[in-house]
Scaffold this motif. Structure first.
Motif, PDB file in Angstrom:
ATOM      1  N   LEU A  33       0.803  -1.283  -0.140  1.00 39.68           N
ATOM      2  CA  LEU A  33       0.117  -0.162   0.236  1.00 39.68           C
ATOM      3  C   LEU A  33       0.918   1.424   0.147  1.00 39.68           C
ATOM      4  CD1 LEU A  33      -3.193  -0.768   2.200  1.00 39.68           C
ATOM      5  CD2 LEU A  33      -3.157  -0.623  -0.126  1.00 39.68           C
ATOM      6  N   GLN A  34       1.803   1.358   0.759  1.00 37.61           N
ATOM      7  CA  GLN A  34       2.540   2.420   0.832  1.00 37.61           C
ATOM      8  C   GLN A  34       3.404   2.789  -0.559  1.00 37.61           C
ATOM      9  OE1 GLN A  34       5.302   1.816   4.250  1.00 37.61           O
ATOM     10  NE2 GLN A  34       4.000   2.875   5.448  1.00 37.61           N
ATOM     11  N   VAL A  39      -2.767   6.658  -2.189  1.00 41.73           N
ATOM     12  CA  VAL A  39      -2.614   6.321  -0.435  1.00 41.73           C
ATOM     13  C   VAL A  39      -1.661   7.158   0.072  1.00 41.73           C
ATOM     14  CG1 VAL A  39      -2.108   4.299   1.006  1.00 41.73           C
ATOM     15  CG2 VAL A  39      -3.099   3.797  -1.205  1.00 41.73           C
ATOM     16  N   GLN A  40      -2.353   7.791   1.244  1.00 43.95           N
ATOM     17  CA  GLN A  40      -1.453   8.775   1.960  1.00 43.95           C
ATOM     18  C   GLN A  40      -0.749   8.105   3.033  1.00 43.95           C
ATOM     19  OE1 GLN A  40      -3.217  12.587   2.930  1.00 43.95           O
ATOM     20  NE2 GLN A  40      -2.708  13.271   0.794  1.00 43.95           N
ATOM     21  N   SER A  41      -1.699   7.083   3.881  1.00 40.53           N
ATOM     22  CA  SER A  41      -0.934   6.383   5.010  1.00 40.53           C
ATOM     23  C   SER A  41      -1.612   5.347   5.269  1.00 40.53           C
ATOM     24  CB  SER A  41      -1.141   7.370   6.204  1.00 40.53           C
ATOM     25  OG  SER A  41      -2.330   7.430   6.817  1.00 40.53           O
ATOM     26  N   VAL A  42      -0.896   4.362   5.902  1.00 42.00           N
ATOM     27  CA  VAL A  42      -1.286   3.075   6.190  1.00 42.00           C
ATOM     28  C   VAL A  42      -1.143   2.739   7.720  1.00 42.00           C
ATOM     29  CG1 VAL A  42      -1.234   0.563   5.758  1.00 42.00           C
ATOM     30  CG2 VAL A  42      -0.774   2.451   3.898  1.00 42.00           C
ATOM     31  N   VAL A  53      -6.646   2.772   6.160  1.00 43.88           N
ATOM     32  CA  VAL A  53      -5.752   3.464   4.976  1.00 43.88           C
ATOM     33  C   VAL A  53      -6.577   4.957   4.799  1.00 43.88           C
ATOM     34  CG1 VAL A  53      -5.131   3.322   2.643  1.00 43.88           C
ATOM     35  CG2 VAL A  53      -5.578   1.225   3.815  1.00 43.88           C
ATOM     36  N   GLN A  54      -5.672   5.970   4.644  1.00 38.70           N
ATOM     37  CA  GLN A  54      -5.861   7.371   4.291  1.00 38.70           C
ATOM     38  C   GLN A  54      -5.700   7.467   2.984  1.00 38.70           C
ATOM     39  OE1 GLN A  54      -7.353   9.698   6.446  1.00 38.70           O
ATOM     40  NE2 GLN A  54      -6.691   8.733   8.439  1.00 38.70           N
ATOM     41  N   THR A  55      -6.819   7.517   2.108  1.00 39.21           N
ATOM     42  CA  THR A  55      -6.835   7.450   0.545  1.00 39.21           C
ATOM     43  C   THR A  55      -7.710   8.400  -0.062  1.00 39.21           C
ATOM     44  OG1 THR A  55      -6.594   5.839  -1.021  1.00 39.21           O
ATOM     45  CG2 THR A  55      -8.184   5.491   0.537  1.00 39.21           C
ATOM     46  N   SER A  59     -12.735   2.451  -2.618  1.00 40.02           N
ATOM     47  CA  SER A  59     -12.533   1.341  -1.846  1.00 40.02           C
ATOM     48  C   SER A  59     -12.380  -0.095  -2.446  1.00 40.02           C
ATOM     49  CB  SER A  59     -13.473   1.156  -0.755  1.00 40.02           C
ATOM     50  OG  SER A  59     -14.626   0.953  -1.602  1.00 40.02           O
ATOM     51  N   VAL A  62      -8.577  -0.166  -3.234  1.00 35.27           N
ATOM     52  CA  VAL A  62      -7.642  -0.534  -2.043  1.00 35.27           C
ATOM     53  C   VAL A  62      -7.882  -2.045  -1.733  1.00 35.27           C
ATOM     54  CG1 VAL A  62      -7.123   0.023   0.397  1.00 35.27           C
ATOM     55  CG2 VAL A  62      -7.865   1.695  -1.276  1.00 35.27           C
TER      56      VAL A  62
END
Ligand code: ZN
Length: 274
Positions: A33-34, A39-42, A53-55, A59, A62
């Protein structure tokens, strides 16, 4: 302010349950994911089998990334990146043939509503997609009323000033008949659409520009193929047990099962606490 990505999309939080048994699973999820665009953060919690997940991705995308690591992933909920519950809703669409889908509504900010989901079983191509006035499926999708239009305006495209509030434009199904989409809209609000319905049409919505007699009314997008009542959802950051169904609207507890209820059959306003 909600955080925005470079492309102007608003970030939201998605919570998945992912089968993970050891640290190498956690590492694999992080690695996948990273660095993925959007994708901003996991955050991965092995003990809870949870991935947050901040995205700005849909969905479904992801989930596909998570499952590419060889593990099953289930979306448990979504929330505003502000970690505040501004309102959430979900519609389960069913219709002719094998058409089915899940669409989530999330109020990202007081102004901006996210509409995202996946619908399967469509013919490839563009399909008109609208919120309709009533959550009444007693005559399939034909008791849903017209496009949600409290302002009494003409039909238009989602970017137009002059449009129905329920006008979400088109969604595009791929060659496999799947439409995955993520729409941000400032005319629709979660609290306005709960108890109404969401409908996907057979043909393309001409966004009011087609010159047909129906262009300014429906976008001339043909038959209503599939529909579902838009039900209030617990979202991510609210204890579902605190939600009562006393207002008579359908409620969907995403972490458990749907709770039966009725859709709107008239123009009644939603309860004041929403
Ligand atoms: Zn319309």
């Amino acid at each position: 302010m909600a955080s925005k990505s470079g492309d102007g999309r608003t970030v939201c939080a998605l919570e998945f349950t992912v089968q993970m048994t050891c640290q190498s699973c956690v590492d694999a999820v992080h690695k996948t994911l990273q660095g993925a665009a959007g994708v901003q953060s996991v955050e991965v919690q092995l003990e809870n089998q949870m991935v947050l997940v901040q995205t700005t991705l849909p969905s479904q995308e992801v989930q596909a990334l998570l499952e590419s690591t060889g593990r099953q992933a289930v979306l448990k909920g979504m929330g505003s990146s502000q970690l505040k519950n501004l309102g959430a809703a979900v519609a389960i669409l069913e219709g002719q043939g094998n058409i089915q889908g899940v669409v989530r509504f999330l109020q990202l900010t007081p102004e901006r509503c996210l509409i995202e989901g996946t619908i399967d079983g469509l013919e490839p191509g563009l399909h008109g997609f609208h919120v309709h006035q009533y959550g009444d499926l007693t005559k399939d999708c034909y008791s849903c009323g017209d496009h949600y239009n409290p302002d009494g305006t003409s039909h238009g495209g989602p970017q137009d000033t002059d449009r129905h509030r329920g006008d979400l434009g088109n969604i595009q199904a791929d060659d496999g008949g799947r439409a995955t989409f993520r729409i941000e809209d400032e005319k629709l609000k979660v609290w306005d659409v709960i108890g109404r319905s969401l409908v996907v049409d057979e043909g393309e919505d001409d966004l009011g520009q087609g010159g047909h007699t129906l262009s300014k009314i429906t976008g001339n997008s043909g038959k209503r193929l599939a529909c579902g009542i838009i039900a209030r959802s617990a979202g991510l950051f609210q204890n579902p047990k605190q939600i009562c169904s006393c207002d008579g609207l359908t409620i969907w507890e995403e972490r458990g099962r749907p709770i039966a209820g009725q859709g709107r059959k008239d123009s009644a306003q939603p309860p004041a606490h929403l």
